[in-house]
Write a protein that holds these residues in place. Sequence first.
Motif, short mmCIF file in Angstrom:
data_model
loop_
_atom_site.label_atom_id
_atom_site.label_comp_id
_atom_site.label_asym_id
_atom_site.label_seq_id
_atom_site.Cartn_x
_atom_site.Cartn_y
_atom_site.Cartn_z
N TYR A 1 0.83 -1.20 0.00
CA TYR A 1 0.00 0.00 0.00
C TYR A 1 0.88 1.26 0.00
O TYR A 1 0.67 2.18 -0.81
CB TYR A 1 -0.92 -0.01 1.22
CG TYR A 1 -1.53 1.33 1.53
CD1 TYR A 1 -2.57 1.85 0.77
CD2 TYR A 1 -1.04 2.10 2.59
CE1 TYR A 1 -3.12 3.09 1.05
CE2 TYR A 1 -1.58 3.34 2.89
CZ TYR A 1 -2.63 3.84 2.12
OH TYR A 1 -3.15 5.08 2.39
N GLU B 1 -7.26 1.02 -6.97
CA GLU B 1 -8.09 -0.06 -6.45
C GLU B 1 -7.28 -1.06 -5.65
O GLU B 1 -7.69 -1.49 -4.57
CB GLU B 1 -8.80 -0.76 -7.61
CG GLU B 1 -9.78 -1.85 -7.15
CD GLU B 1 -10.55 -2.45 -8.31
OE1 GLU B 1 -11.19 -3.51 -8.09
OE2 GLU B 1 -10.53 -1.88 -9.42
N LEU B 2 -6.10 -1.43 -6.17
CA LEU B 2 -5.28 -2.40 -5.47
C LEU B 2 -4.78 -1.87 -4.13
O LEU B 2 -4.78 -2.61 -3.12
CB LEU B 2 -4.09 -2.80 -6.35
CG LEU B 2 -4.40 -3.75 -7.50
CD1 LEU B 2 -3.18 -3.89 -8.41
CD2 LEU B 2 -4.83 -5.12 -6.98
N GLU C 1 -6.15 0.25 -2.20
CA GLU C 1 -7.26 0.26 -1.25
C GLU C 1 -7.48 -1.13 -0.65
O GLU C 1 -7.73 -1.26 0.56
CB GLU C 1 -8.53 0.74 -1.94
CG GLU C 1 -9.71 0.90 -0.99
CD GLU C 1 -10.93 1.49 -1.66
OE1 GLU C 1 -12.04 1.35 -1.09
OE2 GLU C 1 -10.78 2.10 -2.74
N SER C 2 -7.35 -2.16 -1.48
CA SER C 2 -7.52 -3.53 -0.97
C SER C 2 -6.40 -3.89 -0.01
O SER C 2 -6.64 -4.58 0.99
CB SER C 2 -7.58 -4.52 -2.13
OG SER C 2 -6.32 -4.65 -2.77
N TRP C 3 -5.17 -3.45 -0.29
CA TRP C 3 -4.05 -3.73 0.61
C TRP C 3 -4.22 -3.01 1.94
O TRP C 3 -3.91 -3.55 3.00
CB TRP C 3 -2.73 -3.36 -0.05
CG TRP C 3 -2.37 -4.25 -1.19
CD1 TRP C 3 -2.57 -5.60 -1.28
CD2 TRP C 3 -1.76 -3.86 -2.42
NE1 TRP C 3 -2.13 -6.07 -2.49
CE2 TRP C 3 -1.62 -5.03 -3.22
CE3 TRP C 3 -1.33 -2.66 -2.96
CZ2 TRP C 3 -1.06 -5.02 -4.49
CZ3 TRP C 3 -0.76 -2.62 -4.23
CH2 TRP C 3 -0.64 -3.81 -4.98
N ASP D 1 -7.11 -2.13 3.26
CA ASP D 1 -8.20 -2.81 3.97
C ASP D 1 -7.69 -4.09 4.63
O ASP D 1 -8.08 -4.42 5.76
CB ASP D 1 -9.33 -3.15 3.00
CG ASP D 1 -10.08 -1.91 2.53
OD1 ASP D 1 -9.91 -0.85 3.15
OD2 ASP D 1 -10.83 -2.01 1.52
N ASN D 2 -6.84 -4.83 3.92
CA ASN D 2 -6.26 -6.06 4.47
C ASN D 2 -5.49 -5.74 5.75
O ASN D 2 -5.61 -6.45 6.76
CB ASN D 2 -5.36 -6.70 3.42
CG ASN D 2 -4.78 -8.02 3.85
OD1 ASN D 2 -4.16 -8.13 4.91
ND2 ASN D 2 -4.95 -9.05 3.03
#
Length: 253
Positions: free
Chosen positions: A106, A136-137, A139-141, A143-144
């Motif tokens: 991130y 997008e990626l 944001e997913s990292w 969130d993880n």
Amino acid sequence: MIVRPYKLPDGEPMLFLIQQSVHAALSGDLASHWGNRPFSPLIHPEVVWPAIFHHDDGWIPVDKSPPIDPKTKRPVSFLDSPAPASHAIWTKSIEWAARISPFAQYLIAEHFMSLREHSESAESEAGQTFIHKYEELSESWRDNWEQRHPQCTDAEEKLALAQLRFFDWFSLWLCLDSRTEVYQFEQTPGDIPLTIRPVADGLFHATPWPWTVDRVHVAAGGYLVPDRDYTDTDDLLLEMNDWCRIEWQFAPE
């Protein structure tokens, strides 16, 4: 590759080639022992420190075989790397950061997106494709990371990113040229101005003192090559056999 003009004592012009991974390691060294008040120590250092240290690992294969600019016939500086080439390199850095943590991915992705957003190629097709992919990626990292570390706040995440960006620039500032004038870093983590004052060859005073140790000694190695026309990478590699180092010391005012 950082391409720094250099002159031998007899005045002969040379080029000092510093690999991006070496510059990133210097960033990590500068971040070590950081955090003397009023500066904040590294946030989540188990992730942020290796992210700083390894944020340019994607350059390693390129810097082993540096490309030559067909116009200047000199090694291509990272400052002049075409956007598509930079994106491919940055992508490797981001992907390789997975071995550290999703939070490292991130931070590094956000760092490179910021570099692209503030560049001349930000609105190009290549620039927009890179930015949209990693928005997008990243944001997913994030969130993880937040799912695993719910105690981590937005303020801490912003501070971690500011620390990566700052130490990247601090290292580049040292590597790109010989510094002989007083310089003030305005955008430090926490926005506390940091003044760096040259007092002797390679020796600087820092105000306010940002490290938790009494003195800091860092160095970066690179290849010293003739400042001449190069036909291709193989021609340059023949000259890349003189490994030298530059050293810097910091002390309180």
